[in-house]
Design a protein around this motif. Structure first.
Motif, PDB file in Angstrom:
ATOM      1  N   VAL A 243      57.774  52.896  74.648  1.00  0.00           N
ATOM      2  CA  VAL A 243      56.889  53.605  73.723  1.00  0.00           C
ATOM      3  C   VAL A 243      55.606  54.021  74.435  1.00  0.00           C
ATOM      4  N   ALA A 244      55.116  53.185  75.336  1.00  0.00           N
ATOM      5  CA  ALA A 244      53.893  53.494  76.071  1.00  0.00           C
ATOM      6  C   ALA A 244      54.047  54.768  76.895  1.00  0.00           C
ATOM      7  N   ALA A 245      55.250  54.999  77.420  1.00  0.00           N
ATOM      8  CA  ALA A 245      55.487  56.219  78.197  1.00  0.00           C
ATOM      9  C   ALA A 245      55.354  57.452  77.310  1.00  0.00           C
ATOM     10  N   PHE A 246      55.906  57.377  76.100  1.00  0.00           N
ATOM     11  CA  PHE A 246      55.771  58.484  75.152  1.00  0.00           C
ATOM     12  C   PHE A 246      54.302  58.694  74.784  1.00  0.00           C
ATOM     13  N   ALA A 247      53.606  57.608  74.531  1.00  0.00           N
ATOM     14  CA  ALA A 247      52.202  57.708  74.149  1.00  0.00           C
ATOM     15  C   ALA A 247      51.380  58.352  75.254  1.00  0.00           C
ATOM     16  N   GLU A 289      50.231  72.328  66.307  1.00  0.00           N
ATOM     17  CA  GLU A 289      49.225  71.280  66.210  1.00  0.00           C
ATOM     18  C   GLU A 289      49.656  70.216  65.207  1.00  0.00           C
ATOM     19  N   GLU A 290      50.280  70.657  64.089  1.00  0.00           N
ATOM     20  CA  GLU A 290      50.736  69.717  63.074  1.00  0.00           C
ATOM     21  C   GLU A 290      51.857  68.826  63.612  1.00  0.00           C
ATOM     22  N   GLY A 291      52.781  69.436  64.362  1.00  0.00           N
ATOM     23  CA  GLY A 291      53.883  68.662  64.923  1.00  0.00           C
ATOM     24  C   GLY A 291      53.397  67.639  65.937  1.00  0.00           C
ATOM     25  N   LEU A 292      52.392  68.026  66.712  1.00  0.00           N
ATOM     26  CA  LEU A 292      51.843  67.113  67.705  1.00  0.00           C
ATOM     27  C   LEU A 292      51.149  65.932  67.020  1.00  0.00           C
ATOM     28  N   ALA A 293      50.377  66.237  65.971  1.00  0.00           N
ATOM     29  CA  ALA A 293      49.691  65.170  65.225  1.00  0.00           C
ATOM     30  C   ALA A 293      50.689  64.225  64.579  1.00  0.00           C
ATOM     31  N   ARG A 294      51.748  64.775  64.000  1.00  0.00           N
ATOM     32  CA  ARG A 294      52.753  63.937  63.354  1.00  0.00           C
ATOM     33  C   ARG A 294      53.464  63.053  64.384  1.00  0.00           C
ATOM     34  N   SER A 295      53.731  63.616  65.558  1.00  0.00           N
ATOM     35  CA  SER A 295      54.411  62.848  66.593  1.00  0.00           C
ATOM     36  C   SER A 295      53.558  61.693  67.086  1.00  0.00           C
ATOM     37  N   ILE A 296      52.256  61.932  67.195  1.00  0.00           N
ATOM     38  CA  ILE A 296      51.358  60.860  67.621  1.00  0.00           C
ATOM     39  C   ILE A 296      51.371  59.722  66.603  1.00  0.00           C
ATOM     40  N   GLU A 297      51.402  60.080  65.310  1.00  0.00           N
ATOM     41  CA  GLU A 297      51.480  59.059  64.256  1.00  0.00           C
ATOM     42  C   GLU A 297      52.790  58.279  64.345  1.00  0.00           C
ATOM     43  N   VAL A 298      53.889  58.993  64.594  1.00  0.00           N
ATOM     44  CA  VAL A 298      55.203  58.344  64.690  1.00  0.00           C
ATOM     45  C   VAL A 298      55.232  57.385  65.876  1.00  0.00           C
ATOM     46  N   VAL A 299      54.654  57.808  66.994  1.00  0.00           N
ATOM     47  CA  VAL A 299      54.620  56.934  68.172  1.00  0.00           C
ATOM     48  C   VAL A 299      53.793  55.683  67.882  1.00  0.00           C
ATOM     49  N   ALA A 300      52.663  55.842  67.180  1.00  0.00           N
ATOM     50  CA  ALA A 300      51.835  54.689  66.823  1.00  0.00           C
ATOM     51  C   ALA A 300      52.604  53.726  65.916  1.00  0.00           C
ATOM     52  N   ASP A 301      53.345  54.283  64.950  1.00  0.00           N
ATOM     53  CA  ASP A 301      54.154  53.443  64.061  1.00  0.00           C
ATOM     54  C   ASP A 301      55.247  52.723  64.839  1.00  0.00           C
ATOM     55  N   THR A 302      55.861  53.439  65.767  1.00  0.00           N
ATOM     56  CA  THR A 302      56.937  52.848  66.564  1.00  0.00           C
ATOM     57  C   THR A 302      56.404  51.750  67.463  1.00  0.00           C
ATOM     58  N   VAL A 306      58.039  48.027  67.498  1.00  0.00           N
ATOM     59  CA  VAL A 306      58.660  47.337  68.633  1.00  0.00           C
ATOM     60  C   VAL A 306      57.881  46.080  69.022  1.00  0.00           C
ATOM     61  N   LYS A 307      56.670  45.939  68.469  1.00  0.00           N
ATOM     62  CA  LYS A 307      55.881  44.735  68.738  1.00  0.00           C
ATOM     63  C   LYS A 307      56.012  43.700  67.629  1.00  0.00           C
ATOM     64  N   GLY A 308      56.978  43.919  66.722  1.00  0.00           N
ATOM     65  CA  GLY A 308      57.266  42.901  65.732  1.00  0.00           C
ATOM     66  C   GLY A 308      57.184  43.314  64.290  1.00  0.00           C
ATOM     67  N   ALA A 309      56.737  44.545  64.017  1.00  0.00           N
ATOM     68  CA  ALA A 309      56.595  44.975  62.627  1.00  0.00           C
ATOM     69  C   ALA A 309      57.940  45.348  61.998  1.00  0.00           C
ATOM     70  N   ALA A 310      58.937  45.588  62.821  1.00  0.00           N
ATOM     71  CA  ALA A 310      60.260  45.972  62.308  1.00  0.00           C
ATOM     72  C   ALA A 310      61.317  45.026  62.871  1.00  0.00           C
ATOM     73  N   ARG A 311      62.414  44.892  62.157  1.00  0.00           N
ATOM     74  CA  ARG A 311      63.494  43.996  62.594  1.00  0.00           C
ATOM     75  C   ARG A 311      64.325  44.587  63.722  1.00  0.00           C
TER      76      ARG A 311
END
Length: 333
Positions: A243-247, A289-302, A306-311
């Motif tokens: 995920v860090a690579a995507f970020a 710009e909207e797609g980029l902003a949404r992707s940044i949010e998705v990466v933050a959620d992911t 992966v750090k424990g918020a999801a099973r």
């Protein structure tokens, strides 16, 4: 105080009566000191090298080591640990600067901090005719790329831009590991180091696999990204650095979104290498710009997932790839 002597980067080191090697980056300092020694030895193979620890310095030692020898060999006196120097060394060095010995290079390694400010100020004021080699920590990707490029250049080894990018990405978090990787490639590879060479040696690195997945996803190649992801995970890749690579890539894209100027201008402005600017511009094709902003949010959620918020971290990764491969458009399952 502001230095009046030349301020050099590690690969620009050159002989002088006094050479101050300062800064916290040990790898760069070691490179600079080795280059200086080799330069002096190439000029005269009879070079006499002596090492002194500034913390255990004995009064009068510097004058004794710098005194003319019977056969007139040039001398290199290497002082380590100047940031831990005792008072005797500080006093003797300040005195030495008033009249440096002929045919002698005094190399002073100072790793940072305020200890030794008296002699640091004296050297930097120009007393003794010195130069300073600044070895600060490399934080920007562009600086690490330049470091790797210099490693190959000094060894006379040809390396492709793609290979440089690959090895820098694989070891971006540890300069010592990057240096060791470059030296292994220099030692073992053929006439030219290519991207396939780096892949053969370091293709299993998590960072390398992660950036491959990110490259495919951001280019819209969903199937390739998914296959590469599953292969990386099967090889033991940790989802967190994936995920860090995507970020990392998205941050660069966001910084350059809408920016105008040449690659060189933008690289200087944002602290990047020109190839990173070119790559981000290619990655940005077709993005809004909207797609980029949404992707940044998705990466933050992911990242949280992966750090424990999801099973199921793998499912979270696959969902992120689906969104990014669609350039931030909402993907309906």
């Amino acid at each position: 105080m502001k230095a009046v002597i030349p301020q050099l980067s590690w690969h620009e080191v050159r002989p002088a009566a006094v050479v101050l090697v300062s800064g916290t980056e040990t790898v760069l300092a070691e490179r600079a000191m080795r280059i200086l020694r080799d330069t002096l030895r190439d000029a005269d193979p009879s070079l006499e090298v002596t090492d002194v620890d500034a913390a255990d310095y004995v009064p009068g030692e510097l004058a004794s080591l710098a005194s003319p020898s019977l056969f007139g060999e040039p001398r290199l006196i290497r002082v380590s640990g100047a940031e831990r120097a005792n008072d005797a060394f500080v006093d003797d060095l300040i005195g030495y600067l008033q009249a440096p010995a002929d045919d002698t290079t005094l190399l002073v390694r100072h790793g940072g901090g305020q200890r030794g400010k008296r002699f640091l100020d004296a050297i930097r004021s120009g007393t003794g005719g010195g130069v300073e080699v600044v070895c600060a920590e490399l934080k920007r990707d562009a600086d690490k790329y330049d470091f790797a490029q210099a490693e190959f250049r000094m060894a006379g080894k040809r390396v492709t831009p793609g290979a440089l990018r690959a090895v820098t990405s694989a070891f971006t978090d540890d300069l010592a590991e990057l240096a060791a990787a470059c030296q292994q490639l220099i030692s073992d590879a053929g006439d030219e180091v290519t991207e396939s060479t780096v892949d053969r040696y370091y293709g299993g690195r998590v960072e390398t696999n992660a950036f491959r997945v990110a490259d495919a996803a951001l280019a819209g190649r969903y199937g390739e990204a998914l296959i590469t992801l599953r292969h990386a995970l099967a090889s033991g890749a940790d989802p967190v650095p994936m995920v860090a690579a995507f970020a990392s890539k998205l941050r660069t894209m966001a910084r350059l979104y809408g920016a105008r100027g040449s690659s060189a201008q933008l690289a200087s402005q944002f602290g990047l290498a020109p190839w990173q600017v070119d790559r981000a511009r290619r990655d940005l094709q077709g993005w809004t710009e909207e797609g980029l902003a949404r992707s940044i949010e998705v990466v933050a959620d992911t990242d949280a997932d992966v750090k424990g918020a999801a099973r199921d971290p793998e499912f979270a990764l696959e969902r992120m790839i689906a969104v990014l491969s669609a350039r931030g458009e909402i993907v309906r399952s």
